[in-house]
Design a protein around this motif. Structure first.
Motif, short mmCIF file in Angstrom:
data_model
loop_
_atom_site.label_atom_id
_atom_site.label_comp_id
_atom_site.label_asym_id
_atom_site.label_seq_id
_atom_site.Cartn_x
_atom_site.Cartn_y
_atom_site.Cartn_z
N ASP A 129 -4.33 6.71 -2.93
CA ASP A 129 -3.84 5.76 -2.11
C ASP A 129 -3.96 4.47 -3.21
O ASP A 129 -4.96 4.03 -3.51
CB ASP A 129 -5.21 5.46 -1.06
CG ASP A 129 -4.84 4.55 0.09
OD1 ASP A 129 -3.83 3.98 0.07
OD2 ASP A 129 -5.67 4.41 1.09
N ARG A 149 0.93 -0.99 0.01
CA ARG A 149 -0.03 0.02 -0.10
C ARG A 149 0.96 1.23 0.15
O ARG A 149 1.74 1.40 0.85
CB ARG A 149 -0.91 -0.11 1.21
CG ARG A 149 -1.88 1.14 1.20
CD ARG A 149 -2.63 1.20 2.38
NE ARG A 149 -3.62 2.32 2.52
CZ ARG A 149 -4.21 2.98 3.58
NH1 ARG A 149 -4.09 2.06 4.86
NH2 ARG A 149 -4.92 3.86 3.54
N ARG A 183 0.62 5.40 0.24
CA ARG A 183 -0.12 6.60 0.13
C ARG A 183 0.77 7.51 -0.31
O ARG A 183 2.05 7.83 0.22
CB ARG A 183 -0.43 6.74 1.48
CG ARG A 183 -1.44 8.12 1.44
CD ARG A 183 -2.84 7.95 1.17
NE ARG A 183 -3.46 9.30 1.45
CZ ARG A 183 -4.31 9.61 2.26
NH1 ARG A 183 -4.53 8.61 2.99
NH2 ARG A 183 -5.04 10.78 2.04
#
Length: 190
Positions: free
Chosen positions: A138, A131, A133
């Motif tokens: 995102d 992941r 960001r």
């Protein structure tokens, strides 16, 4: 020094062949017999300045190009760093101009705080899902995906899903300081 001199003949031969020259052609241009050059290339004759200078002049190379030190051991043997649940394995020697690491991110329930620093970062996902960001974006990167971004943009990373994510991460000095060095850094002693 003996090892470096032992390789002069092979390097000399490689340069001659790269130029497409025969033994006879180079020997003639350098003012020596083809047999002397042959013995020099095969290591049966000791390399001397008197022999090498005319050869390097004709070939357009420096003596240093023929007599280079033995290559250092290319293996990287630096301990892994464990910090904030991350396992950070250095993939480049200490002091390398490019900071390259294999970083394993643990799965987290909440994304770490966004960080900002000078430079750029490049990540390539080896295993799991990462992941990322990046400002308002995102993103989730899967195995085989890569991202490059300006680290002046607020960013944070963690594993996505319930499994760790391993990535190759490359960054500049500022990125190395931000990601690797910390007062809580503990070296892996395994």
């Amino acid at each position: 020094m003996r090892e470096e001199l032992a390789e002069v003949g092979a390097r000399l031969r490689a340069v001659r062949l790269a130029r497409g020259w025969t033994l006879e052609a180079l020997a003639s241009r350098a003012g020596m017999s083809a047999s002397t050059l042959s013995r020099l290339e095969s290591g049966k004759r000791q390399a001397t300045l008197g022999l090498l200078l005319p050869l390097t002049r004709e070939l357009g190379v420096r003596i240093d190009d023929l007599v280079s030190p033995t290559s250092p051991d290319p293996r990287v043997r630096r301990p892994s760093i464990r910090r904030d649940g991350l396992v950070i394995a250095p993939l480049a020697p200490e002091g390398s101009p490019i900071h390259t690491y294999k970083i394993t991110y643990p799965p987290l329930s909440e994304l770490p705080d966004l960080r900002v620093h000078d430079g750029y970062e490049w990540v390539y996902v080896l295993t799991g899902r990462l992941r990322l960001r990046l400002g308002e974006q995102d993103l989730v990167l899967g195995r085989g995906e890569a991202a490059e971004f300006d680290t002046g943009t607020p960013h944070a990373m963690s594993a996505a899903g319930g499994k760790p994510a391993s990535v190759i991460s490359i960054f500049n000095d500022a990125g190395a300081r931000m990601h690797i060095h910390s007062t809580e850094t503990a070296r892996d002693t395994e």
